[in-house]
Design an enzyme around this catalytic site. Structure first.
Site, PDB file in Angstrom:
ATOM      1  N   HIS A   1       0.840  -1.211   0.000  1.00 29.10           N
ATOM      2  CA  HIS A   1       0.000   0.000   0.000  1.00 29.10           C
ATOM      3  C   HIS A   1       0.866   1.248   0.000  1.00 29.10           C
ATOM      4  O   HIS A   1       2.080   1.179   0.133  1.00 29.10           O
ATOM      5  CB  HIS A   1      -0.998  -0.018   1.161  1.00 29.10           C
ATOM      6  CG  HIS A   1      -0.382   0.092   2.528  1.00 29.10           C
ATOM      7  ND1 HIS A   1       0.409  -0.889   3.066  1.00 29.10           N
ATOM      8  CD2 HIS A   1      -0.444   1.071   3.457  1.00 29.10           C
ATOM      9  CE1 HIS A   1       0.796  -0.519   4.284  1.00 29.10           C
ATOM     10  NE2 HIS A   1       0.295   0.668   4.542  1.00 29.10           N
TER      11      HIS A   1
ATOM     12  N   HIS B   1       6.074   2.300   3.672  1.00 24.92           N
ATOM     13  CA  HIS B   1       6.102   1.074   2.859  1.00 24.92           C
ATOM     14  C   HIS B   1       6.658   1.335   1.454  1.00 24.92           C
ATOM     15  O   HIS B   1       6.981   0.395   0.735  1.00 24.92           O
ATOM     16  CB  HIS B   1       4.700   0.444   2.772  1.00 24.92           C
ATOM     17  CG  HIS B   1       4.197   0.021   4.112  1.00 24.92           C
ATOM     18  ND1 HIS B   1       4.183  -1.289   4.531  1.00 24.92           N
ATOM     19  CD2 HIS B   1       3.764   0.751   5.167  1.00 24.92           C
ATOM     20  CE1 HIS B   1       3.741  -1.346   5.778  1.00 24.92           C
ATOM     21  NE2 HIS B   1       3.483  -0.115   6.192  1.00 24.92           N
TER      22      HIS B   1
ATOM     23  N   ASP C   1      -0.234  -4.014   6.146  1.00 21.42           N
ATOM     24  CA  ASP C   1      -0.826  -3.453   7.368  1.00 21.42           C
ATOM     25  C   ASP C   1      -2.298  -3.843   7.505  1.00 21.42           C
ATOM     26  O   ASP C   1      -3.079  -3.136   8.146  1.00 21.42           O
ATOM     27  CB  ASP C   1      -0.686  -1.921   7.374  1.00 21.42           C
ATOM     28  CG  ASP C   1       0.746  -1.475   7.623  1.00 21.42           C
ATOM     29  OD1 ASP C   1       1.637  -2.334   7.785  1.00 21.42           O
ATOM     30  OD2 ASP C   1       0.977  -0.243   7.652  1.00 21.42           O
TER      31      ASP C   1
ATOM     32  N   HIS D   1       4.682  -4.719  10.268  1.00 22.61           N
ATOM     33  CA  HIS D   1       5.202  -4.103  11.494  1.00 22.61           C
ATOM     34  C   HIS D   1       5.395  -5.106  12.618  1.00 22.61           C
ATOM     35  O   HIS D   1       4.678  -6.110  12.697  1.00 22.61           O
ATOM     36  CB  HIS D   1       4.228  -3.021  12.009  1.00 22.61           C
ATOM     37  CG  HIS D   1       4.152  -1.807  11.146  1.00 22.61           C
ATOM     38  ND1 HIS D   1       4.944  -0.709  11.336  1.00 22.61           N
ATOM     39  CD2 HIS D   1       3.360  -1.531  10.073  1.00 22.61           C
ATOM     40  CE1 HIS D   1       4.645   0.211  10.418  1.00 22.61           C
ATOM     41  NE2 HIS D   1       3.687  -0.264   9.638  1.00 22.61           N
TER      42      HIS D   1
HETATM   43 FE    FE Z   1       2.764   0.784   7.962  1.00 21.05          FE
HETATM   44 ZN    ZN Z   2       0.199   1.666   6.528  1.00 19.84          ZN
END
Ligand code: FE
Ligand code: ZN
Length: 255
Positions: free
Chosen positions: A56, A61, A133, A171
């Site tokens: 994304h 990222h 995410d 993450h």
């Molecule tokens: Fe992120």
């Molecule tokens: Zn994000």
């Protein structure tokens, strides 16, 4: 064929994931938070980056794409719905598209909610999932652009994958996720056991990735709005799944 997978910590809690296929010498990276640690990991391994997959558009990222492309000339794929926000993409992908990397098929699953164009990458033969995410270990991404209903639908697509699918996410949020989860569902023995393992790993600064879809279904509260204990805990014993999912999200946002 033999895939080697390594996790590259970036910034304070981001991961880029490198996959190297020995047979062809090709290397792929999932997400590009920042170029420096990725280039360093490649150099240590003696690998050349050939392919880059982006989940994304968020800066943490995509920030390293430009430099990685300049230095490595890697072909870069990302979500069609966010192609305007990520001008460095060579090819954009949508639900149902599939690509191959060094003979490994990769299927695109649209998982809107965190951002409206977010995609996840499923490797059916290797049983791998790169969920960015959308789905974290014992957690789920914040709803920056989507509704609870949209995110719940996205998570259901991921839950439908085989239980032994390995989950990699964007993450290292696992410890705070697990502590939150254990407060919501103290009676979940799998979760309590896992929390101890996670505390051990994090105290040694080790990664908690990968998880598996099966493990997440047993311990991740965002996938468990049908748990009676969670329903009672959030004060919605008769709420529907989307409403309870939304409530869990709201509680997690507050910490
Ligand atoms: Fe992120
Ligand atoms: Zn994000």
């Amino acid at each position: 064929m033999t895939l080697e997978i390594i996790q590259v910590p970036c910034f304070t809690d981001n991961y880029a994931i490198l996959l190297h296929e020995d047979t062809t010498g090709e290397t792929l990276c999932v997400d590009a938070p920042e170029a420096r640690p990725i280039l360093q990991a490649l150099a240590e391994k003696g690998w050349k980056l050939t392919t880059l997959l982006i989940t994304h558009k968020h800066a943490d990222h995509v920030g390293g794409i430009k430099q990685l492309k300049e230095i490595m000339g890697c072909k870069t794929y990302g979500p069609k719905a966010e192609a305007r926000d990520i001008p460095e993409l060579d090819e954009s992908l949508a639900e149902g598209d599939s690509i191959t990397f060094a003979g490994h098929p990769i299927e695109i699953i649209e998982t809107p909610g965190h951002t409206s164009g977010h995609i996840s990458y499923h490797w059916p033969e290797d049983k791998l999932l790169f969920a960015g995410d959308t789905l974290f270990v014992i957690g789920s991404g914040r709803l920056f652009e989507g509704t609870p209903a949209q995110m719940w639908q996205s998570l259901n697509k991921l839950m439908a994958l085989p239980d032994d699918t390995k989950l990699y996410c964007g993450h290292e949020y696992t410890l705070s996720n697990a502590e939150f989860a254990a407060r919501l569902e103290p009676g979940n023995i799998d979760l309590q056991t896992r929390l101890l393992d996670i505390r051990g790993l994090r105290s040694k600064n080790q990664s908690t990735l990968p998880s598996t879809i099966g493990m997440e279904k047993r311990t991740n509260p965002f996938l468990r709005p049908d748990s009676d204990e969670i329903k009672k805990k959030v004060g919605m014993p008769f709420g529907d799944e989307v409403a309870i999912f939304g409530k869990i999200r709201e509680l997690k946002n507050k910490g």
